[in-house]
Every structure is written in C-alpha cells, then in structure tokens.
Design an enzyme around this catalytic site. Structure first.
Site, PDB file in Angstrom:
ATOM      1  N   HIS A 237      -0.214  14.817 -16.205  1.00 23.19           N
ATOM      2  CA  HIS A 237      -0.700  13.444 -16.318  1.00 23.19           C
ATOM      3  C   HIS A 237       0.015  12.725 -17.464  1.00 23.19           C
ATOM      4  CE1 HIS A 237      -2.752   9.780 -15.862  1.00 23.19           C
ATOM      5  NE2 HIS A 237      -2.871   9.784 -17.175  1.00 23.19           N
ATOM      6  N   TYR A 241       2.640   8.829 -18.413  1.00 21.57           N
ATOM      7  CA  TYR A 241       2.676   7.871 -19.527  1.00 21.57           C
ATOM      8  C   TYR A 241       3.964   7.988 -20.313  1.00 21.57           C
ATOM      9  CZ  TYR A 241      -1.876   6.798 -17.952  1.00 21.57           C
ATOM     10  OH  TYR A 241      -2.892   6.409 -17.137  1.00 21.57           O
ATOM     11  N   HIS A 388       1.296   5.357  -4.184  1.00 17.81           N
ATOM     12  CA  HIS A 388       0.888   4.978  -5.557  1.00 17.81           C
ATOM     13  C   HIS A 388       2.032   5.159  -6.546  1.00 17.81           C
ATOM     14  CE1 HIS A 388      -1.124   5.325  -9.468  1.00 17.81           C
ATOM     15  NE2 HIS A 388      -0.790   6.600  -9.531  1.00 17.81           N
ATOM     16  N   PHE A 389       2.693   6.315  -6.491  1.00 17.57           N
ATOM     17  CA  PHE A 389       3.613   6.516  -7.617  1.00 17.57           C
ATOM     18  C   PHE A 389       4.962   5.835  -7.436  1.00 17.57           C
ATOM     19  CE2 PHE A 389       4.087  10.994  -5.816  1.00 17.57           C
ATOM     20  CZ  PHE A 389       5.441  10.946  -5.531  1.00 17.57           C
ATOM     21  N   HIS A 390       5.198   5.290  -6.246  1.00 14.01           N
ATOM     22  CA  HIS A 390       6.419   4.481  -6.156  1.00 14.01           C
ATOM     23  C   HIS A 390       6.209   3.055  -6.655  1.00 14.01           C
ATOM     24  CE1 HIS A 390       7.967   7.940  -3.985  1.00 14.01           C
ATOM     25  NE2 HIS A 390       9.165   7.456  -4.279  1.00 14.01           N
ATOM     26  N   ARG A 451       1.267  14.053   2.788  1.00 15.57           N
ATOM     27  CA  ARG A 451       2.459  13.894   1.966  1.00 15.57           C
ATOM     28  C   ARG A 451       3.263  15.177   2.029  1.00 15.57           C
ATOM     29  NH1 ARG A 451       0.911  14.500  -4.499  1.00 15.57           N
ATOM     30  NH2 ARG A 451       3.171  14.413  -4.649  1.00 15.57           N
ATOM     31  N   ARG A 452       4.514  15.141   1.623  1.00 15.84           N
ATOM     32  CA  ARG A 452       5.373  16.314   1.525  1.00 15.84           C
ATOM     33  C   ARG A 452       5.396  17.118   2.825  1.00 15.84           C
ATOM     34  NH1 ARG A 452       3.579  18.778  -4.372  1.00 15.84           N
ATOM     35  NH2 ARG A 452       5.116  17.598  -5.498  1.00 15.84           N
TER      36      ARG A 452
END
Ligand code: HAS
Ligand code: CU
Length: 579
Positions: A237, A241, A388-390, A451-452
């Site tokens: 996590h 950041y 989300h993470f793109h 996913r994946r």
C-alpha cells in the site's frame, strides 16, 4: 568533497558553471532517461493486455519474444511500477531539494543509489525475459520465479531508499546555516516521502531476505504464502503513495508557479504529507479483504483507516483546485469555470498535470469503493482494480512525470522541446486513452470479468458466453489501449527527440512555486527569513522524527496482532511454476 563549500557555490545565480552542478544535472538526466526507458518497454506491452480483454489474442504472434499474456503482464507491471517510478523518483527527490536548498547532495551516495537500482533492474529484466519468472508484479508465493528476479527486486527496493540519507544530510547542512527556520516545502515533502518509504520497505525486505531470496536459491524448501502476502502489502500500500507523493511534490511545489499563480496554502501541503505518512502503513491489509485469517473487527477498523488515508488527498483536491483557480482568475478567467479555461493550456507541462488531477477524481472515487469492505467483495480480483490503478499510477504518476520531463529535459540539457504541439497531443491522447481504458476496465469489472486472466486464449464461443454481457466495456478497454500506444509513442518521440535533436536554448530554471506568506527563495545563500512565521502545528510537523515514531508505532500496532497468529499457524508451501 566538502559539501558546505560546494553548497555555497551551487545553485542560485552562480551555479550553472560549477562542476558539481554539472554532475548533478548529468546524474538527474541518467535517472530520468533510465526511468523513461523502462516506461517505453512497459508501455509497449500494455496495449497487448488491453487487446486481450477485447478478445484479440496477439500472444501467439509475439513468440518467441513473449511466451504468454502472463509474461507480458509481469514485464509491464514491473517495468512501469518499479523501474520507471523508482528511477524518476530517486532522481527527482534529490535534485529538487538540492536546488531548493542550494546544497550539494552527496554525489557518491546518489550514484550508488543509481548503480544498485540499475543492477537490480537488469537482473529482473533478465529473469522476466527468459520466462522463468512470470509471477506478476506482486510475486505472490507459491508462484516461484528465478533467484535473479527476487534478488533484482531486493536491489531495486534497497536502492530506492538511498535518497533518504542524502536528504537528511542536505537538510542538516541547510539548517546549520539557517537556525530557527522550518524546512522549505519541497525538501519537507521529499523527506517525508522518503521516510515513509524507508519504513514501509521493511515489509517487502523481510519477505525477500527471509523468505523469497533463500527459497529461490534452494536454501529453504517452503514458504508461507499468507505471511508473505501480508509482508508484501505492508509495503504494497505505501508503494502507491511512493508513486503519488512525488507527483504531489510537483503539484504543490511547482505547478502553481507554472500556471502563473501562488500556492494557496503551504501548511495544507505539510499536513497532507504528514497524514499520508502516518496512515500509509497500517492500511496495507485493505488489499487482503478477501484473504483468510483477518477478524471482522480488524476489517471494520481497516475501512476507517482507509477512509482516513484518502482524506489528505481530498485536502489536496481543494488546495490544488483553489491554487489553480487563483491563477486562472489572475489570468482573467471569470465565472464558475472561466478560470479553468484560462489556465495556460498551451504549456504541455501544465496540461499534463491538470489532466492528471482530473483523472484522479475517478481514481479517488474508485479507491474509496475498493476500501469499503462490502463493495470490495464485489470488485476484488476483477478488472475494476486495474481500472482503478490506471487512473492513479497510470495517470497521476505517469502524466506528472511526463509533465516534469517537459521542463526538466530542457533544464538539464539546454535543449528546447522539439515540438510543443506533439507534447500536447501526447498528453491529451494519454488522458483520453487512459480514461476510456479505465472506464472500460471498471465497468467490465462490475460484470465480474476477472483481472489478470488470459481471456482471449479461450475458444471464441466460450469467451462470448462468459463475457459477452461486457462486450461494450471490453471494446472500450481495447480502444483505450490502442490510443495509449499512440500517446506513449508520441511522448517518447518528444522525449528522446528533444534529447537528441532539441535546439540549443537557455535552460529554464526549476519552476519553484511561492506560497502566500512564504519567501521567494530558500537557497542556503539567500537572506535569512527569521520572520518567517510558522504556526505551532507546522513547527511540530517539522519534527520529522516525531512523525517517524508515530508512524512506526501505528504500523506495529496494526501488524503485530495480524502477524502473530499467522506465525503460530505456519503454512508450508513448495513452489509452483504454472506458466
Ligand atoms: Fe488504490 C488497489 C484503495 C489511491 C494504486 N491501488 C490498488 C492497486 C494499485 C493502486 C496499483 O482499499 C492494485 C494492487 C494490486 O495489484 O492488487 N487506493 C485506495 C484508496 C486510495 C487509493 C482509498 N491507489 C491509490 C493511488 C494509487 C493506487 C494514489 C497509485 C498511485 N486501492 C485501494 C484498495 C485497493 C487498491 C482498497 C485493493 C483493491 C483490491 O481488492 O484488490 C485513496 O488514496 C484515494 C484518495 C483520492 C482522492 C481523490 C482526490 C482528487 C484529487 C484531484 C483533484 C482535481 C483537481 C483538478 C484539483 C480522494 C487530488 C481541478 C479540476 C476540476 C475539474 C475542478
Ligand atoms: Cu492500498
């Protein structure tokens, strides 16, 4: 080298001819070029995965270069997530503070940081290229890769913490000359980022050094998957950041100047960074809502903690939003949105950062969905998560780093961007492509598309029977991927084209922003600012070791109760090679 002698001769007005300044520029350029070269590899492979979800299986045509979707996905995740981000960040978070303070960094240490990460990157690249380690970027055991992979990651992680001592030393030198003043903002933000990362790294280092390295070398026979996943996410996590905070350094520390205004609030930036640091570590297990072994009480607490770690980003939305509005109104923008239109959109560096911020509204909203326990059960392990993470790391981080390169390459090389228009085109195409891709992925995730998964390798009928309902979002995914190809290749044409063919011109300075009430310069040889008033809260936040202590305690309080039972019910898994 005597750092203090160098300090007084480095940046400000006289610096450019100084040999230390020249070494700093060369080294920063090396970090930048290596980072973006990694992105070139990662970004080339990405669209194959987008096509996979659109039902187009290109992998058979890519042999022997790529054997499978999983090999491609591993290279994509590792090159973009670790190599690209680590190199750019480890350059930036030393270079910008050195310029802000006017103090030379320890160049030997900085070079060592580069060398350790470069060796690590080569090992990992080798292990992925020969298809021995298609374990994806999370390298969850019992999937088992080659020793080169784990040792390479160990070196990358180790190298990425090396800016910390460099920053501490520069700050100490500066403070000796400027007693009583608080740490300048860009240095403060960089230092907090590196302290956070240094602490967070303990998780993955323990995983690698105690388990995965010896396991891959055959020194131990089995590993414990749940312990390793938990250690991974203790770092995993915070790593998000470690991707976000350097972008925030640019948004808070530079962007307001680039748009022709001022940073609305320096204290809000400091509070944001302090909160990100404190909350980053304890929330790691929100990636494990679906894993066994966590009590429901802990999962409930985790939701509260996750919403807490989102708060500093909400603060950022308002602080940066208002700073942009201030600049837009200074430039004559009127009404509700006139200020937004009045921003200097012709500057590709500004356009990239503002568009990155706009995509982060979607990234933040999807993050809050992920962090809500019940909703997580719906979206976990679906394409919603890469959606989300793109629009976080794939936009905020990637676009902000691209934005930085637009002024930094000219600044470091004295060569002008070869084409502002092409740069703008790449940024807008990236924004549109990434948004379409992320909306498609998130939407398809709600239909349960995993996913994946190498879905395009399924027989045609099976693919349609399983995922036909999601055909519209999956078509968006493929279209977004193709646009991203166009965007990234245009960007690389500008980036490498400028390095090679840019016209010689006076290098632009680092666009350090000024905040309301703050001085124009913090360099060691600028006049002291004894009157620089800081509230008791800001003075307290300047005690970075106090923050480090609080963060350590918070992480211990969160993790001892989790790991203790796991360590008393050990699972012993041998390795699997499934590809
Ligand atoms: Fe996340 C999974 C929760 C932020 C990256 N995240 C991931 C993974 C990655 C990732 C890579 O709780 C997948 C890992 C894997 O492979 O399994 N994430 C959050 C939350 C936040 C968040 C609550 N994530 C990020 C950032 C990332 C990132 C940042 C990379 C850089 N995430 C999760 C959870 C999971 C997860 C669960 C696990 C899911 C699962 O089940 O596997 C928050 O920090 C987000 C807060 C953000 C905001 C938005 C603020 C908006 C701003 C822009 C303002 C706009 C302006 C422009 C100023 C609240 C600052 C003005 C314009 C105008 C138009 C006015
Ligand atoms: Cu997270």
């Amino acid at each position: 080298m005597n750092i203090e002698i160098a300090a007084n001769t480095i940046p400000s007005a006289v610096s450019e001819s100084d040999s230390t300044a020249a070494s700093m520029r060369r080294l920063m350029l090396a970090f930048l070029i290596t980072g973006f070269s990694a992105l070139l590899i990662g970004a080339t492979i990405g669209p194959f995965q987008a096509l996979n979800y659109g039902g187009v299986d290109v992998y058979p045509a890519l042999r022997p270069l790529l054997q499978s979707y999983y090999q491609g996905l591993t290279i994509h995740g590792v090159m973009n997530g670790y190599v690209f981000t680590f190199f750019v960040t480890c350059g930036l978070l030393v270079y910008l503070p050195a310029r802000e303070l006017g103090v030379a960094p320890n160049l030997t240490m900085w070079r060592t940081c580069f060398a350790v990460m470069a060796i690590g990157a080569l090992c990992v690249l080798y292990a992925m290229a020969d298809n021995s380690s298609s374990v994806l970027w999370t390298f969850y055991p019992p999937l088992k890769g080659s020793p080169f992979f784990y040792i390479g990651i160990t070196l990358l992680a180790l190298g990425s913490t090396m800016p910390l001592p460099i920053l501490l030393k520069m700050r100490a030198t500066w403070r000796r000359h400027r007693p009583g003043e608080i740490t300048p903002l860009v240095t403060y933000m960089s230092l907090i980022t590196m302290l956070m990362w240094g602490l967070a790294g303990v998780g993955v280092m323990a995983e690698l050094v105690l388990q995965l390295d010896p396991w891959s070398l055959g020194l131990i026979g089995t590993v414990d998957p749940i312990v390793n996943r938990t250690l991974f996410w203790l770092t995993g996590h915070p790593i998000v950041y470690f991707w976000l905070m350097p972008a925030y350094v640019s948004w808070y520390g530079l962007l307001s100047r680039q748009v022709g205004g001022k940073l609305i609030s320096d204290p809000m930036a400091r509070i944001t960074f302090a909160l990100l640091m404190i909350f980053a570590l304890p929330v790691g297990t929100h990636h494990q809502f679906s894993d066994p072994g966590f009590s429901s009480i802990w999962r409930g607490i985790l939701v509260v903690l996750t919403m807490s770690v989102a708060t500093p980003s909400l603060v950022t939305a308002f602080t940066i939003g208002l700073s942009l509005e201030y600049a837009g109104r200074l430039r004559g923008g009127q009404g509700w949105f006139g200020w937004f239109r009045a921003l200097p959109w012709g500057d590709p560096s500004v356009a990239a950062q503002v568009l990155a911020a706009v995509t982060f509204i979607l990234g933040g909203a999807t993050g809050i969905v992920n962090g809500s326990w019940q909703l997580n059960a719906i979206v976990h392990n679906t394409t919603f998560i890469p959606g989300h993470f793109h629009v976080t790391v794939g936009s905020v981080t990637a676009m902000t780093f691209m934005a930085i390169s637009f002024w930094m390459v000219p600044h470091l090389t004295g060569r002008q961007l070869i084409s502002r228009r092409l740069a703008l085109f790449s940024v807008w195409t990236w924004f549109v492509g990434m948004t379409i891709f992320a909306v498609g992925m998130s939407w398809a995730g709600l239909y349960g598309v995993p996913r994946r998964a190498w879905v395009s390798a399924l027989p045609h009928d099976t693919y349609h029977a399983l995922y036909g309902a999601a055909s519209v979002p999956l078509a968006l995914v493929a279209a977004g991927g193709v646009l991203l190809w166009v965007a990234s290749y245009t960007f690389f044409a500008v980036f490498f084209g400028t390095l090679l063919f840019g016209r010689r011109a006076a290098p632009p300075p680092v666009p350090f922003a000024q905040s309301f009430g703050g001085p124009a310069s913090f360099t060691i040889d600028s006049p002291p600012n004894p009157a620089q008033s800081a509230s008791p809260l800001i003075r307290a936040l300047d005690h970075v070791w106090l923050l480090t202590g609080i963060t350590t305690l918070a992480a211990i309080a969160a993790y001892i109760p989790i790991l203790w039972p796991f360590l008393h019910h050990v699972t012993r898994a041998p390795g699997w090679i499934l590809w």
